[in-house]
Enzyme design. Sequence first.
Site, PDB file in Angstrom:
ATOM      1  N   ASP A 449       0.655  -1.208  -0.063  1.00 36.08           N
ATOM      2  CA  ASP A 449       0.138  -0.097  -0.049  1.00 36.08           C
ATOM      3  C   ASP A 449       0.695   1.278  -0.048  1.00 36.08           C
ATOM      4  O   ASP A 449       2.078   1.244   0.472  1.00 36.08           O
ATOM      5  CB  ASP A 449      -0.917  -0.073   1.181  1.00 36.08           C
ATOM      6  N   ASP A 508     -10.797   1.898  -3.745  1.00 39.25           N
ATOM      7  CA  ASP A 508     -11.183   1.635  -2.306  1.00 39.25           C
ATOM      8  C   ASP A 508     -12.680   1.422  -2.262  1.00 39.25           C
ATOM      9  O   ASP A 508     -13.077   1.015  -1.406  1.00 39.25           O
ATOM     10  CB  ASP A 508     -10.659   2.520  -1.231  1.00 39.25           C
TER      11      ASP A 508
HETATM   12  C1  DGJ Z   1      -5.877   1.549   1.967  1.00 39.80           C
HETATM   13  C2  DGJ Z   1      -6.179   0.564   0.977  1.00 39.80           C
HETATM   14  O1  DGJ Z   1      -6.479   0.968  -0.248  1.00 39.80           O
HETATM   15  C3  DGJ Z   1      -7.267  -0.364   1.690  1.00 39.80           C
HETATM   16  O2  DGJ Z   1      -7.754  -1.392   0.901  1.00 39.80           O
HETATM   17  C4  DGJ Z   1      -6.644  -0.788   3.082  1.00 39.80           C
HETATM   18  O3  DGJ Z   1      -5.556  -1.720   2.704  1.00 39.80           O
HETATM   19  C5  DGJ Z   1      -6.234   0.268   3.656  1.00 39.80           C
HETATM   20  N1  DGJ Z   1      -5.318   1.201   2.990  1.00 39.80           N
HETATM   21  C6  DGJ Z   1      -5.377  -0.046   5.229  1.00 39.80           C
HETATM   22  O4  DGJ Z   1      -4.907   0.796   5.727  1.00 39.80           O
END
Ligand code: DGJ
Length: 707
Positions: A449, A508
């Site tokens: 991430d 997301d």
């Molecule tokens: C952002 C990501 O896009 C989410 O899917 C998740 O992993 C969160 N971060 C976790 O902090």
Amino acid sequence: MIAHLRAAGASLVLDARGPYPPVVLHWGGDLGDLTEAELTDLAEAATPPVPPSAVDQPLRLTLLPTPGQGWTGRPGIAGHWAGRPGDGRPGAGRPVDDLRLHTVGRTGPRDLVIECGPAAGGLRVTTDVSLSEQGVLRVRHQVRNTAEVDLHLTAADVVLPVPEQADEVLDFTGLWAHERRPQRGRMRDGTWTRQTRHGRPGHDDPYLMVAGTAGFGFRHGQVWAVHLAWSGDKQLYAERQATGHSLLGAGELLAPGEMILPPDSIYTTPWTVAVCSDAGLDGLSERLHGWIRARRPLRGPRPVVLNTWEAVYFDHDLDRLTRLVDAAAQVGVERFVLDDGWFTGRVDDRRALGDWSVDPQRWPAGLGPLVDRVRSRGMDFGLWVEPEMVSPDSDLARAHPDWLLGPTHAPTWRYQRVLDLDNPDAYRYLRERLGALLDTYPIAYLKWDHNRDLLAAGGAHRQTTALYRLLADLRVTHPDLEIESCASGGGRIDLGIGELVDRFWTSDTNDPLDRQRILRWTSVLMPLEYLGGHLGAGTAHVTGRATDLGFRLATALFGHAGIEWDLTAATDAERADVAGWIAAYRRLRPLLHTGTLVRTDSPDPARQLYGVVDADRSAGVFALVALDAARSALPVPLRLAGLDPQRRYRVSPLRIGPAPTTLQVRPPAWLQRGEAVLPGRVLAEIGLPAPLLHPQQAALFTAEAVG
Ligand code: DGJ
């Protein structure tokens, strides 16, 4: 030399006879087999007139345009040598301008290497041009400073001409959870530039700059596009000059002082990936997908994922997660991914990034018991990390404040700062921590991430290069590891990091309505199987919108499928539907992940029709999606594109999960019968009457060749 590169219906003709850098005479549809004499005739015939009040020689757009060639548009390469003219050091204070062609050679049947530099020396630009067998063009420059003073480079872009009929431009913008919103406009005199300064492509990533004939669509129109294979700052542009020249350009966005080349050092630009098609955006995708698939073949069928994020967030508890593991195994999940929250002190998103060891409080026996459970239930295990980031509230930041990138008082973002990967000690630390995790646990996959912009002026190039080095290092020591690129959703989807990762987290938002739109545009570049798409809860966490299970299942079928929902809270009936969906995904994924993506141009923006047709066109899977209320009582017919016009197909509804809800008093006749058998040409030209879907519903169909 006049070089003609040809592949898969595309031609590139380069006039590399000098004295300036080569001129692209043609980039478009295949011109057929041309002899050397014909190419010379073409080059002569293509020489433009000299208009009044202009340079006294025909003005040509070269691969590296500069004012010294008479070019008053945006220069392809720009910079200057340090110092002031006349300070005694040869070249001091000179701008980069006078570029001449030195040599051009072939390094393969469709590969050229071109050398240019100023007549007085001081610089050598080596340009690689390569046309793949799918007709994807790649171009990059390597700029070597051969002067005795530093070269301050501010731009080294790849510039490609497009013909005058390309007078409409498409690129993308977006927001968190709303990535890749298309924006279109007329091409006008001037430059339409999209720059990103996030240190990552960002949610508003322009992604592709497309120029095409007026009104081009998915299945019609001539189109040309560029993408920069780079995950740092960049610029994509479309330019039309009053001279009549139109072009697309792409390059890394270099901050002032970011690229200072000492004598004899080299700057290598990212690759610009360029494609053209006479068959609209689908034609671009067909080339790009074919090329990406050949370059980065899948290691195997894409496993169905269960990701814990929206199921438990930071509430990491072995008993609760064990129940989730069991529920996942029961429906047929193949990979269980533990998301954020597992490392020391990470109880929320305000702390602990950088402290990459398993939290002893919440995981007193380490991750072993969970990993064992996952593997004993026949799944592999994946783990979330965010290696480039550090929380100010972490042991790491307290111990090494000097490892943080950017000014100390710059604002935090999601309560986090960036670790300076170009710092060898910080790099070593990360490398060691990640290596230790991968060596301790059988981790099949890392979700990598990156949840903030860098906000470090002039730091993006070194950070991006160091990130690529780190990923490449890990791939060498852990060749079976799969990595997903995530950046608060789809903030880092590009073909630079694409060389090093296996999957992208597309967004997301797990709201299927958003996902339909995001997938439609993200898949113009990236094949479906690289794009993670998860089945979320009935009420989407990001939008608060409630949608039917059937719509969510149909949406998450297209892409690398997964689940991000607390299955332990689902009903037995819902779990049975999910199990049926997984079985269908597993059956269909060979087709979905190797076939050709087809998207019909619908006159009704509330209806999307798309599908995947297998390579030999013997079968296809299609989705009709109602985003909103239809614009007419009788809906637009289902015109199934991409099938063989000569063959006959049986078209039937594909039921996965609950049936879509409809408005109709009576379904169309063929649906009452359960199938229609018609030639591909009829299905594409006339189509079949579509069911009257309620908004936020999707109907799936299969087409199978008969006879
Ligand atoms: C952002 C990501 O896009 C989410 O899917 C998740 O992993 C969160 N971060 C976790 O902090």
